[in-house]
Design an enzyme around this catalytic site. Sequence first.
Site, PDB file in Angstrom:
ATOM      1  N   SER A  78       0.849  -1.198   0.000  1.00  0.00           N
ATOM      2  CA  SER A  78       0.000   0.000   0.000  1.00  0.00           C
ATOM      3  C   SER A  78       0.880   1.242   0.000  1.00  0.00           C
ATOM      4  O   SER A  78       2.053   1.184   0.404  1.00  0.00           O
ATOM      5  CB  SER A  78      -0.872  -0.018   1.259  1.00  0.00           C
ATOM      6  OG  SER A  78      -1.429   1.247   1.507  1.00  0.00           O
ATOM      7  N   TYR A  97      -1.858  -1.192  10.282  1.00  0.00           N
ATOM      8  CA  TYR A  97      -1.971  -1.403   8.834  1.00  0.00           C
ATOM      9  C   TYR A  97      -0.697  -0.942   8.123  1.00  0.00           C
ATOM     10  O   TYR A  97      -0.100  -1.682   7.351  1.00  0.00           O
ATOM     11  CB  TYR A  97      -3.194  -0.653   8.295  1.00  0.00           C
ATOM     12  CG  TYR A  97      -3.443  -0.868   6.815  1.00  0.00           C
ATOM     13  CD1 TYR A  97      -4.003  -2.052   6.357  1.00  0.00           C
ATOM     14  CD2 TYR A  97      -3.111   0.108   5.880  1.00  0.00           C
ATOM     15  CE1 TYR A  97      -4.232  -2.259   5.007  1.00  0.00           C
ATOM     16  CE2 TYR A  97      -3.340  -0.097   4.531  1.00  0.00           C
ATOM     17  CZ  TYR A  97      -3.905  -1.281   4.098  1.00  0.00           C
ATOM     18  OH  TYR A  97      -4.123  -1.483   2.750  1.00  0.00           O
TER      19      TYR A  97
HETATM   20  N1  LIG Z   1      -8.882  -0.564  -0.814  1.00  0.00           N
HETATM   21  C1  LIG Z   1      -7.798   0.172  -0.620  1.00  0.00           C
HETATM   22  O1  LIG Z   1      -7.904   1.419  -0.482  1.00  0.00           O
HETATM   23  C2  LIG Z   1      -6.435  -0.460  -0.619  1.00  0.00           C
HETATM   24  C3  LIG Z   1      -5.317   0.394  -0.767  1.00  0.00           C
HETATM   25  C4  LIG Z   1      -4.036  -0.163  -0.750  1.00  0.00           C
HETATM   26  C5  LIG Z   1      -3.873  -1.528  -0.590  1.00  0.00           C
HETATM   27  N2  LIG Z   1      -4.978  -2.327  -0.438  1.00  0.00           N
HETATM   28  C6  LIG Z   1      -4.742  -3.772  -0.208  1.00  0.00           C
HETATM   29  O2  LIG Z   1      -5.312  -4.517  -1.265  1.00  0.00           O
HETATM   30  C7  LIG Z   1      -5.711  -5.803  -0.787  1.00  0.00           C
HETATM   31  C8  LIG Z   1      -7.145  -6.109  -1.191  1.00  0.00           C
HETATM   32  O3  LIG Z   1      -7.973  -5.127  -0.604  1.00  0.00           O
HETATM   33  P1  LIG Z   1      -9.456  -4.772  -1.095  1.00  0.00           P
HETATM   34  O4  LIG Z   1      -9.535  -3.293  -1.060  1.00  0.00           O
HETATM   35  O5  LIG Z   1      -9.810  -5.510  -2.327  1.00  0.00           O
HETATM   36  O6  LIG Z   1     -10.257  -5.297   0.194  1.00  0.00           O
HETATM   37  P2  LIG Z   1     -11.599  -6.167   0.365  1.00  0.00           P
HETATM   38  O7  LIG Z   1     -12.572  -5.811  -0.691  1.00  0.00           O
HETATM   39  O8  LIG Z   1     -11.984  -5.993   1.799  1.00  0.00           O
HETATM   40  O9  LIG Z   1     -11.056  -7.649   0.136  1.00  0.00           O
HETATM   41  C9  LIG Z   1     -10.226  -8.270   1.076  1.00  0.00           C
HETATM   42  C10 LIG Z   1     -10.132  -9.739   0.734  1.00  0.00           C
HETATM   43  O10 LIG Z   1      -9.332 -10.397   1.721  1.00  0.00           O
HETATM   44  C11 LIG Z   1      -9.950 -11.629   2.037  1.00  0.00           C
HETATM   45  N3  LIG Z   1      -9.599 -12.039   3.396  1.00  0.00           N
HETATM   46  C12 LIG Z   1      -9.654 -11.295   4.535  1.00  0.00           C
HETATM   47  N4  LIG Z   1      -9.309 -12.042   5.582  1.00  0.00           N
HETATM   48  C13 LIG Z   1      -9.050 -13.300   5.093  1.00  0.00           C
HETATM   49  C14 LIG Z   1      -8.638 -14.525   5.694  1.00  0.00           C
HETATM   50  N5  LIG Z   1      -8.436 -14.634   7.016  1.00  0.00           N
HETATM   51  N6  LIG Z   1      -8.464 -15.616   4.893  1.00  0.00           N
HETATM   52  C15 LIG Z   1      -8.673 -15.534   3.561  1.00  0.00           C
HETATM   53  N7  LIG Z   1      -9.036 -14.396   2.931  1.00  0.00           N
HETATM   54  C16 LIG Z   1      -9.231 -13.292   3.698  1.00  0.00           C
HETATM   55  C17 LIG Z   1     -11.450 -11.349   1.901  1.00  0.00           C
HETATM   56  O11 LIG Z   1     -12.115 -12.552   1.533  1.00  0.00           O
HETATM   57  P3  LIG Z   1     -13.185 -13.337   2.443  1.00  0.00           P
HETATM   58  O12 LIG Z   1     -13.889 -12.336   3.309  1.00  0.00           O
HETATM   59  O13 LIG Z   1     -14.040 -14.089   1.480  1.00  0.00           O
HETATM   60  O14 LIG Z   1     -12.298 -14.241   3.211  1.00  0.00           O
HETATM   61  C18 LIG Z   1     -11.493 -10.417   0.709  1.00  0.00           C
HETATM   62  O15 LIG Z   1     -11.595 -11.155  -0.483  1.00  0.00           O
HETATM   63  C19 LIG Z   1      -5.491  -5.785   0.742  1.00  0.00           C
HETATM   64  O16 LIG Z   1      -4.271  -6.407   1.061  1.00  0.00           O
HETATM   65  C20 LIG Z   1      -5.404  -4.286   1.056  1.00  0.00           C
HETATM   66  O17 LIG Z   1      -4.649  -4.007   2.205  1.00  0.00           O
HETATM   67  C21 LIG Z   1      -6.250  -1.834  -0.470  1.00  0.00           C
END
Ligand SMILES: NC(=O)c1ccc[n+]([C@@H]2O[C@H](COP(=O)([O-])OP(=O)(O)OC[C@H]3O[C@@H](n4cnc5c(N)ncnc54)[C@H](OP(=O)(O)O)[C@@H]3O)[C@@H](O)[C@H]2O)c1
Length: 251
Positions: free
Chosen positions: A132, A145
């Site tokens: 991130s 985070y």
């Molecule tokens: N959105 C942002 O602004 C942003 C910015 C920078 C980086 N990121 C990074 O990008 C990545 C994806 O984020 P996103 O925004 O797409 O978030 P999201 O929509 O909340 O998706 C998160 C995913 O992680 C999975 N997950 C969470 N805990 C888990 C566990 N214990 N075992 C297996 N799967 C798990 C969830 O699947 P289930 O609930 O089905 O398990 C979900 O598919 C993350 O690493 C986040 O830190 C996001």
Amino acid sequence: MTKIAIITGATGGIGKEFVKQISVRDDIDEIWAVGRNEDKLAAICSEYKAVPVQTDLTDGGIEVIQTRLNESKSDVRLLVNNAGIAYMGMFADMDPQQIDKFVQINCSAPAKLMNVVLPFMKEGSGIINLSSASSFQPNPYLAMYSASKIYLKNLSRAVNIELKSRGITVTSSCPGWVDTELLPRTKDGQTIKYTGMISAEKVVTRALKDNAKGKDMSVPGFFAKYFRFYSKVTPTYIVMNMWSNSVRKYV
Ligand SMILES: NC(=O)c1ccc[n+]([C@@H]2O[C@H](COP(=O)([O-])OP(=O)(O)OC[C@H]3O[C@@H](n4cnc5c(N)ncnc54)[C@H](OP(=O)(O)O)[C@@H]3O)[C@@H](O)[C@H]2O)c1
């Protein structure tokens, strides 16, 4: 040998977009979509013809994937460590169980998965780890985070050097705010503003291109690029103060 891509967090915004974009590639025979939510996983796998791996990465999920790899003896062309959680608030308000969970999903799971997948990777394959823009400096109110994302970025870049001789690229993707369900939209009735928010599509397109080009970092969008530069040239206490002033009202 079946050429596979493994994508964790496939039920969420960025992970689902990885499944979508990789599903049209002819150098990948099979996508293993990893997530916990059974219904969401079934819907995504039927839409993009992926193989569901329903498991919790903090509770036996790594072993489930390792067993499948041992049985299938697949050729893993791409691993995307995307699953992650976030918490915006005071560190003092977290409890030890939450802290454990955070480290398990954001730090231990991607490290362990890289470790168990590497024996199944050949020259030309790649790993993308979702870090991130929070890794560019310490972020108050996102303390756990940003610390977890600094860990993942540094791990990725160091392992990338170690794997050069094997022809495997590890790319750390460092987006700013991305339009997914990870981000809360309101706090006490007020709308939270996310400066420079971009789509999951932009993050994924950039990450796949940068990994294919052999880059160890992928920084999509103007905001994240600017933030990276600003954090490099500005004393850290100034960056942290500016950050704190912009997010404190939402905590
Ligand atoms: N959105 C942002 O602004 C942003 C910015 C920078 C980086 N990121 C990074 O990008 C990545 C994806 O984020 P996103 O925004 O797409 O978030 P999201 O929509 O909340 O998706 C998160 C995913 O992680 C999975 N997950 C969470 N805990 C888990 C566990 N214990 N075992 C297996 N799967 C798990 C969830 O699947 P289930 O609930 O089905 O398990 C979900 O598919 C993350 O690493 C986040 O830190 C996001």
